[in-house]
Design a protein around this motif. Structure first.
Motif, PDB file in Angstrom:
ATOM      1  N   PHE A  92       0.822  -1.208   0.000  1.00 56.88           N
ATOM      2  CA  PHE A  92       0.000   0.000   0.000  1.00 56.88           C
ATOM      3  C   PHE A  92       0.858   1.260   0.000  1.00 56.88           C
ATOM      4  N   ILE A  93       1.922   1.279   0.818  1.00 60.85           N
ATOM      5  CA  ILE A  93       2.800   2.454   0.883  1.00 60.85           C
ATOM      6  C   ILE A  93       3.531   2.648  -0.444  1.00 60.85           C
ATOM      7  N   ARG A  94       4.000   1.560  -1.031  1.00 60.47           N
ATOM      8  CA  ARG A  94       4.676   1.670  -2.334  1.00 60.47           C
ATOM      9  C   ARG A  94       3.729   2.199  -3.405  1.00 60.47           C
ATOM     10  N   PHE A  95       2.484   1.724  -3.381  1.00 58.76           N
ATOM     11  CA  PHE A  95       1.509   2.198  -4.361  1.00 58.76           C
ATOM     12  C   PHE A  95       1.212   3.676  -4.171  1.00 58.76           C
ATOM     13  N   GLN A  96       1.076   4.126  -2.907  1.00 61.14           N
ATOM     14  CA  GLN A  96       0.787   5.525  -2.645  1.00 61.14           C
ATOM     15  C   GLN A  96       1.967   6.420  -3.029  1.00 61.14           C
ATOM     16  N   LEU A  97       3.192   5.952  -2.764  1.00 67.07           N
ATOM     17  CA  LEU A  97       4.367   6.726  -3.174  1.00 67.07           C
ATOM     18  C   LEU A  97       4.470   6.826  -4.691  1.00 67.07           C
ATOM     19  N   LYS A  98       4.178   5.746  -5.381  1.00 68.48           N
ATOM     20  CA  LYS A  98       4.194   5.767  -6.836  1.00 68.48           C
ATOM     21  C   LYS A  98       3.139   6.715  -7.384  1.00 68.48           C
ATOM     22  N   GLU A 121       3.823  10.182  -9.569  1.00 67.63           N
ATOM     23  CA  GLU A 121       3.167  10.443 -10.852  1.00 67.63           C
ATOM     24  C   GLU A 121       2.396  11.762 -10.804  1.00 67.63           C
ATOM     25  N   PHE A 122       1.761  12.041  -9.673  1.00 68.01           N
ATOM     26  CA  PHE A 122       1.030  13.301  -9.542  1.00 68.01           C
ATOM     27  C   PHE A 122       1.983  14.488  -9.592  1.00 68.01           C
ATOM     28  N   ARG A 123       3.162  14.385  -8.956  1.00 67.66           N
ATOM     29  CA  ARG A 123       4.149  15.457  -8.996  1.00 67.66           C
ATOM     30  C   ARG A 123       4.679  15.675 -10.398  1.00 67.66           C
ATOM     31  N   VAL A 127       4.471  19.132 -12.645  1.00 70.56           N
ATOM     32  CA  VAL A 127       5.631  19.776 -13.267  1.00 70.56           C
ATOM     33  C   VAL A 127       5.425  19.915 -14.768  1.00 70.56           C
ATOM     34  N   ALA A 128       4.884  18.879 -15.405  1.00 67.98           N
ATOM     35  CA  ALA A 128       4.639  18.940 -16.853  1.00 67.98           C
ATOM     36  C   ALA A 128       3.606  20.011 -17.185  1.00 67.98           C
TER      37      ALA A 128
END
Length: 373
Positions: free
Chosen positions: A312-318, A322-324, A328-329
């Motif tokens: 769950f933590i890995r998924f939330q960090l990923k 992606e949101f960051r 930026v884009a």
């Protein structure tokens, strides 16, 4: 629509792979009818009842009167097999008459179609199982008396609704294994589905065989409520990708479920059973209250919950990365679209400056000539 109808009506050779996949529910339904017909004849009724009705019943006297309680044994495998067939039929009914019709209206891609069908099936199962398990917890008094989770251990004698719940749970998760083949799940999705199917089978079997049925009921109710929220959120996301707030609610519920699960297991198994008087291993009495069994149970639940939290933590960090990157884009794209101030060309400015100097020089020369005799 016409192509889909032609594919469904297309006939395949008998006992071929496509024939079994397309008609597996009808084949299983014929086996169920064959078992039910066995109840009609005296010679086969005793054998047929082994598949339909839970076995190992004992009648005891209680303040309420005569009560029928149940134990577990090898003959439970025949009952699990029968309800294994029933769940395959129900799976096909939900898929064909509900999920396939919704899929045709949504026009989802093949990958999303598979995930939508998976979430739809699990959403129905988790809803029924969570309501059913909560009803059992209420009627058995486990909700208002948490100490009953470990008191009077071992819980060898079960009421009909408790035993039938465990048998149907085992039947459902066993039926999920051949459904991977029947539903033509993609190869990259098979390991993920096998992981959670085997984990469910392992935990449910351990709670049933080690006579920890009250603890298993509470944990299953919490787990099914958490998974129900996730699959509802995923279904809404597939219908409209703007519905992402439900995933945030599920994330809070997921972490809360993990914490409550660990707390209850350590409270019931680690402290409650450790302080019980009947310490020791007794196969005849169904007593498994020893350190050598309590520690593997605690380790199994702790590792499973930790692994789920880590994923769950890995998924939330990923998801956060992606949101960051998207932010930026977007900022870069917005910066490119804003108009910039025009800059004069350096060569053009140099030529203009030289022309001004020449004009000043010619003016000063002509002005000086006016005063020369």
């Amino acid at each position: 629509m016409r192509r889909a109808a032609r594919q469904r009506n297309k006939s395949y050779p008998f006992f071929s792979q496509e024939f079994l996949i397309q008609n597996h529910a009808d084949i299983v339904f014929s086996l169920v009818i064959f078992i039910l017909i066995g109840l009609m004849f005296e010679a086969t009724a005793k054998t047929a009842i082994l598949f339909i009705q839970p076995q190992y019943n004992i009648s005891t006297l209680s303040p309420e009167g005569e009560v029928t309680l149940y134990q577990y044994g090898w003959q439970d495998c025949t009952t699990i097999l029968f309800y294994f067939f029933i769940t395959i039929i129900l799976h096909a009914v939900v898929q064909e008459y509900v999920l396939d019709k919704v899929n045709r209206r949504l026009h989802l891609s093949k990958s999303k179609n598979t995930k939508f069908s998976e979430s739809g099936q699990l959403c129905v199962f988790h809803l029924v199982s969570s309501v059913w398990s909560f009803y059992i917890l209420l009627t058995e008094g486990y909700v208002f008396h948490p100490s009953s989770l470990w008191e009077n251990y071992p819980h060898v004698h079960l009421r009909f609704q408790v035993k039938f719940f465990y048998l149907t749970q085992l039947a459902y998760w066993l039926h999920a294994l051949p459904e991977i083949y029947f539903q033509k799940v993609r190869k990259e999705e098979i390991p993920r589905q096998l992981q959670y199917i085997c984990l469910y089978l392992l935990h449910i079997s351990a709670a049933y065989l080690l006579n920890l049925s009250p603890v298993g009921l509470v944990l299953l109710c919490l787990q099914y409520l958490s998974e129900l929220g996730f699959h509802i959120a995923r279904i809404f996301y597939f219908t409209d990708e703007s519905h992402q707030k439900m995933f945030d609610l599920w994330a809070v519920n997921f972490v809360f479920t993990r914490m409550v699960t660990l707390t209850l297991v350590f409270l019931a198994v680690g402290f409650g059973l450790a302080r019980a008087e009947n310490q020791g291993l007794d196969w005849d009495m169904g007593n498994f209250n020893t350190v050598l069994i309590r520690m593997p149970v605690l380790l199994l639940v702790s590792l499973t919950q930790s692994w789920l939290l880590w994923k769950f933590i890995r998924f939330q960090l990923k998801r956060w990365r992606e949101f960051r990157h998207e932010q930026v884009a977007r900022k870069r794209a917005a910066a490119k679209q804003t108009p910039r101030p025009l800059k004069r060309d350096s060569s053009e400015w140099t030529n203009t400056r030289a022309l001004i100097v020449r004009k000043k020089h010619s003016f000063s020369v002509s002005f000086a000539k006016c005063f020369v005799p």
